[in-house]
Design a protein around this motif. Structure first.
Motif, PDB file in Angstrom:
ATOM      1  N   ALA A 153       0.958  -0.794   0.244  1.00  0.00           N
ATOM      2  CA  ALA A 153       0.315   0.215  -0.196  1.00  0.00           C
ATOM      3  C   ALA A 153       1.237   0.998  -0.087  1.00  0.00           C
ATOM      4  O   ALA A 153       1.373   1.540   0.193  1.00  0.00           O
ATOM      5  N   GLU A 154       0.725   1.793  -0.812  1.00  0.00           N
ATOM      6  CA  GLU A 154       1.188   3.582  -0.983  1.00  0.00           C
ATOM      7  C   GLU A 154      -0.127   4.071  -0.287  1.00  0.00           C
ATOM      8  O   GLU A 154      -0.949   5.122  -1.296  1.00  0.00           O
ATOM      9  N   PHE A 155       0.318   5.529   0.411  1.00  0.00           N
ATOM     10  CA  PHE A 155      -0.768   6.294   1.120  1.00  0.00           C
ATOM     11  C   PHE A 155       0.066   8.041   0.308  1.00  0.00           C
ATOM     12  O   PHE A 155       1.008   8.514   0.970  1.00  0.00           O
ATOM     13  N   ASP A 156      -0.378   8.644  -0.580  1.00  0.00           N
ATOM     14  CA  ASP A 156      -0.018   9.703  -0.492  1.00  0.00           C
ATOM     15  C   ASP A 156      -0.594  11.158  -0.411  1.00  0.00           C
ATOM     16  O   ASP A 156      -1.687  11.336  -0.182  1.00  0.00           O
ATOM     17  N   LEU A 157      -0.414  11.916   0.891  1.00  0.00           N
ATOM     18  CA  LEU A 157      -0.514  13.114   1.444  1.00  0.00           C
ATOM     19  C   LEU A 157      -0.319  14.089   0.722  1.00  0.00           C
ATOM     20  O   LEU A 157      -0.788  15.097   1.243  1.00  0.00           O
ATOM     21  N   LEU A 158       0.116  14.366  -0.464  1.00  0.00           N
ATOM     22  CA  LEU A 158       0.390  15.583  -1.150  1.00  0.00           C
ATOM     23  C   LEU A 158      -0.871  16.533  -1.463  1.00  0.00           C
ATOM     24  O   LEU A 158      -0.929  17.398  -0.850  1.00  0.00           O
ATOM     25  N   GLU A 159      -1.691  16.151  -1.803  1.00  0.00           N
ATOM     26  CA  GLU A 159      -3.406  16.404  -1.720  1.00  0.00           C
ATOM     27  C   GLU A 159      -3.703  16.811  -0.479  1.00  0.00           C
ATOM     28  O   GLU A 159      -4.842  18.444  -0.440  1.00  0.00           O
ATOM     29  N   THR A 160      -3.837  16.151   0.626  1.00  0.00           N
ATOM     30  CA  THR A 160      -3.880  15.668   1.739  1.00  0.00           C
ATOM     31  C   THR A 160      -3.344  17.211   2.227  1.00  0.00           C
ATOM     32  O   THR A 160      -4.151  18.010   3.019  1.00  0.00           O
ATOM     33  N   GLU A 161      -2.181  18.147   2.523  1.00  0.00           N
ATOM     34  CA  GLU A 161      -0.937  19.083   3.111  1.00  0.00           C
ATOM     35  C   GLU A 161      -1.917  20.108   2.154  1.00  0.00           C
ATOM     36  O   GLU A 161      -1.952  21.058   2.724  1.00  0.00           O
ATOM     37  N   LYS A 162      -1.757  20.207   1.024  1.00  0.00           N
ATOM     38  CA  LYS A 162      -2.623  21.625   0.474  1.00  0.00           C
ATOM     39  C   LYS A 162      -3.715  21.877   0.870  1.00  0.00           C
ATOM     40  O   LYS A 162      -3.239  23.466   0.826  1.00  0.00           O
ATOM     41  N   LYS A 163      -4.487  21.441   1.557  1.00  0.00           N
ATOM     42  CA  LYS A 163      -5.701  21.678   1.882  1.00  0.00           C
ATOM     43  C   LYS A 163      -5.257  22.325   2.977  1.00  0.00           C
ATOM     44  O   LYS A 163      -5.991  23.047   3.383  1.00  0.00           O
ATOM     45  N   TYR A 164      -4.071  22.600   3.973  1.00  0.00           N
ATOM     46  CA  TYR A 164      -4.170  23.003   4.749  1.00  0.00           C
ATOM     47  C   TYR A 164      -2.914  24.471   5.298  1.00  0.00           C
ATOM     48  O   TYR A 164      -2.728  24.441   6.113  1.00  0.00           O
ATOM     49  N   ILE A 165      -2.864  24.156   3.837  1.00  0.00           N
ATOM     50  CA  ILE A 165      -1.401  25.822   3.214  1.00  0.00           C
ATOM     51  C   ILE A 165      -2.535  26.364   3.901  1.00  0.00           C
ATOM     52  O   ILE A 165      -1.751  27.773   5.218  1.00  0.00           O
ATOM     53  N   HIS A 166      -3.647  27.151   4.290  1.00  0.00           N
ATOM     54  CA  HIS A 166      -4.197  28.228   4.741  1.00  0.00           C
ATOM     55  C   HIS A 166      -3.958  28.615   6.094  1.00  0.00           C
ATOM     56  O   HIS A 166      -4.168  29.380   6.984  1.00  0.00           O
ATOM     57  N   LEU A 167      -3.894  27.325   6.984  1.00  0.00           N
ATOM     58  CA  LEU A 167      -4.051  26.742   8.203  1.00  0.00           C
ATOM     59  C   LEU A 167      -2.495  27.490   8.707  1.00  0.00           C
ATOM     60  O   LEU A 167      -2.233  27.556   9.752  1.00  0.00           O
ATOM     61  N   GLY A 168      -1.433  27.036   7.608  1.00  0.00           N
ATOM     62  CA  GLY A 168      -0.209  26.909   8.076  1.00  0.00           C
ATOM     63  C   GLY A 168       0.646  25.800   8.028  1.00  0.00           C
ATOM     64  O   GLY A 168       2.027  25.885   8.102  1.00  0.00           O
ATOM     65  N   GLN A 169      -0.565  25.025   7.212  1.00  0.00           N
ATOM     66  CA  GLN A 169       0.451  24.106   7.429  1.00  0.00           C
ATOM     67  C   GLN A 169       1.566  23.713   6.123  1.00  0.00           C
ATOM     68  O   GLN A 169       1.634  24.717   5.089  1.00  0.00           O
ATOM     69  N   ARG A 170       2.852  23.276   6.169  1.00  0.00           N
ATOM     70  CA  ARG A 170       4.112  23.279   5.597  1.00  0.00           C
ATOM     71  C   ARG A 170       4.215  21.941   4.544  1.00  0.00           C
ATOM     72  O   ARG A 170       4.322  21.275   5.055  1.00  0.00           O
ATOM     73  N   PRO A 171       4.005  21.950   3.254  1.00  0.00           N
ATOM     74  CA  PRO A 171       3.077  20.390   3.227  1.00  0.00           C
ATOM     75  C   PRO A 171       5.201  20.318   2.326  1.00  0.00           C
ATOM     76  O   PRO A 171       5.880  21.213   2.592  1.00  0.00           O
ATOM     77  N   ALA A 172       5.185  18.787   2.621  1.00  0.00           N
ATOM     78  CA  ALA A 172       6.776  18.140   2.585  1.00  0.00           C
ATOM     79  C   ALA A 172       7.666  18.299   3.822  1.00  0.00           C
ATOM     80  O   ALA A 172       9.109  19.101   3.405  1.00  0.00           O
ATOM     81  N   GLU A 173       7.079  18.809   4.596  1.00  0.00           N
ATOM     82  CA  GLU A 173       8.339  19.701   5.759  1.00  0.00           C
ATOM     83  C   GLU A 173       7.072  19.509   7.466  1.00  0.00           C
ATOM     84  O   GLU A 173       5.626  19.275   7.569  1.00  0.00           O
ATOM     85  N   GLY A 174       8.455  18.916   8.241  1.00  0.00           N
ATOM     86  CA  GLY A 174       7.840  19.197   9.884  1.00  0.00           C
ATOM     87  C   GLY A 174       7.030  17.722   9.977  1.00  0.00           C
ATOM     88  O   GLY A 174       6.551  17.859  11.377  1.00  0.00           O
ATOM     89  N   TRP A 175       6.926  17.092   9.990  1.00  0.00           N
ATOM     90  CA  TRP A 175       6.488  15.882  10.436  1.00  0.00           C
ATOM     91  C   TRP A 175       7.521  15.273  10.996  1.00  0.00           C
ATOM     92  O   TRP A 175       8.627  15.082  11.061  1.00  0.00           O
ATOM     93  N   THR A 176       7.060  14.580  12.752  1.00  0.00           N
ATOM     94  CA  THR A 176       7.933  14.197  13.891  1.00  0.00           C
ATOM     95  C   THR A 176       7.492  13.080  14.376  1.00  0.00           C
ATOM     96  O   THR A 176       8.125  12.620  14.658  1.00  0.00           O
ATOM     97  N   GLY A 177       6.495  12.245  13.441  1.00  0.00           N
ATOM     98  CA  GLY A 177       5.924  11.224  13.952  1.00  0.00           C
ATOM     99  C   GLY A 177       4.662  10.021  13.407  1.00  0.00           C
ATOM    100  O   GLY A 177       4.303  10.831  12.645  1.00  0.00           O
ATOM    101  N   ILE A 178       5.370   8.913  13.639  1.00  0.00           N
ATOM    102  CA  ILE A 178       4.384   7.623  13.141  1.00  0.00           C
ATOM    103  C   ILE A 178       3.719   7.174  14.034  1.00  0.00           C
ATOM    104  O   ILE A 178       5.079   6.564  14.474  1.00  0.00           O
ATOM    105  N   GLU A 179       2.449   7.176  13.870  1.00  0.00           N
ATOM    106  CA  GLU A 179       1.758   5.496  15.575  1.00  0.00           C
ATOM    107  C   GLU A 179       0.944   5.191  14.748  1.00  0.00           C
ATOM    108  O   GLU A 179       0.089   6.005  14.500  1.00  0.00           O
ATOM    109  N   PHE A 180       0.401   3.728  14.812  1.00  0.00           N
ATOM    110  CA  PHE A 180      -0.240   2.960  14.721  1.00  0.00           C
ATOM    111  C   PHE A 180      -0.803   3.070  16.175  1.00  0.00           C
ATOM    112  O   PHE A 180      -0.602   2.866  17.023  1.00  0.00           O
ATOM    113  N   SER A 181      -2.303   3.187  16.203  1.00  0.00           N
ATOM    114  CA  SER A 181      -3.143   3.073  17.152  1.00  0.00           C
ATOM    115  C   SER A 181      -2.971   1.704  18.005  1.00  0.00           C
ATOM    116  O   SER A 181      -3.454   0.485  16.470  1.00  0.00           O
TER     117      SER A 181
END
Length: 358
Positions: free
Chosen positions: A197-225
């Motif tokens: 499986a490959e999950f692409d978050l490019l379009e997802t990240e673009k949706k929140y640029i107006h909130l200050g989210q920077r695409p392709a930057e700043g991921w600090t962790g990944i965790e499964f529940s």
């Protein structure tokens, strides 16, 4: 602290999540900061890496500092408990890019794991065995067995795989690449095959640029529940991504109203010789329902998001609970066995439910 701990340890998280309050504060030298945090399997002990090249051990049950271990020669980052009592794993920040397996009982190294040619950005232990994963700036993910100093497997990438995680069954590994804005899932038994499986978050990240989210930057962790339903991609920006672990669809963008944090994520340029990357400042509660995270650099305390809340406009989910505290948080962990939180930046705060508020 012990009496309150005993009272609340068997209470459901949902019954106390809004009542967490600071119960203990531990000061640290003013020039230091904490960069990682981890509870052991029993929930009795708490482990933190600190920027002064030390590892700090606390008895979480007793609410007391237990031990300091120095690693001035090699530095410390991403300190993790293993499944063996009082044995820990941590990444070097000096001399080499090795990973060190340490007995805290006698402060002796059990084994060195060498092979990375770039700084280690992520360490994750298998939930069910003596294996672990490491991601690095050398564009590789390595699979290790605690019994061997040599990697048991390796995956190479064009874009740095900064973050790694096992799913709760220890049969799937997730690899997150911030520059590629992708999450790749591999069958652990067939890790040398292409990801299933490959999950692409490019379009997802673009949706929140107006909130200050920077695409392709700043991921600090990944965790499964723990229930296996969700994946959390935490960021140092104004929000985190809660994703369906099976489809990769965004469930919620967990909005942090106070905005970005001041801590660096893996991949950020370390301009200051004393600067360091930080582990994720958000985590799941053991029941998999809630995410607890730092309020941000401009606001102390913690925030809680409820994954079961209906999706908001644009899938933006505002915090369900604001947990007050005078101290900011850069790393956050929930005790796996008891209703207890720990957060740290320049100081460590332990949290327990205030039973007078229930």
């Amino acid at each position: 602290m012990t009496a309150d701990h005993a009272t609340t340890q068997f209470t459901k998280v949902q019954d106390v999540v809004q009542n967490y309050r600071p119960s203990k504060l531990f000061k640290a030298p003013p020039t230091t900061t904490y960069t990682s945090i981890d509870f052991d399997d029993t929930g009795e002990f708490l482990l933190l890496s600190r920027s002064d090249d030390t590892i700090q051990l606390y008895n979480a049950k007793a609410g007391a500092h237990a031990k300091e271990l120095k690693s001035q020669k090699y530095g410390t980052a991403l300190a993790r408990f293993t499944h063996h009592p009082m044995s820990v794993l941590y990444a070097s920040t000096k001399i080499d890019d090795g990973i060190r397996y340490l007995s805290m009982h006698d402060n002796n190294f059990i084994r060195y794991f060498k092979g990375h040619q770039g700084r280690v950005t992520s360490l994750c232990l298998s939930p069910s065995g003596d294996h672990f994963l490491s991601g690095s700036l050398d564009n590789t993910v390595k699979l290790w067995d605690f019994r061997s100093p040599h990697p048991q497997g390796e995956l190479s990438f064009d874009a740095a795989p900064y973050l790694v995680a096992y799913d709760p069954s220890a049969s799937v590994i997730a690899i997150a690449s911030t520059p590629a804005q992708q999450i790749l899932l591999y069958d652990l038994k067939n890790y040398d095959k292409p990801p299933f499986a490959e999950f692409d978050l490019l379009e997802t990240e673009k949706k929140y640029i107006h909130l200050g989210q920077r695409p392709a930057e700043g991921w600090t962790g990944i965790e499964f529940s723990n229930n296996g339903k969700y994946m959390l991609i935490s960021t140092n920006g104004p929000g985190h991504y809660l994703i369906d672990a099976f489809s990769g669809d965004l469930i919620h963008y967990l909005h942090r109203p106070s905005g970005n944090t001041h801590r660096l994520a893996p991949g950020d340029v370390l301009l200051d010789g004393n600067a360091s990357y930080v582990q994720a400042d958000a985590c799941f509660t053991p029941d998999g329902r809630y995410v607890v995270g730092a309020a941000g650099s401009s606001k102390p305390g913690l925030l809680v998001w409820d994954a079961q809340e209906p999706e908001g406009k644009g899938r933006v989910l505002e915090p369900t609970v604001d947990l007050p505290c005078t101290k900011p948080a850069a790393v956050v962990a929930h005790n796996p066995r008891h209703n207890q939180l720990a957060s740290a930046d320049k100081e460590l705060v332990m949290w327990l439910p205030d039973m007078d508020l229930t």
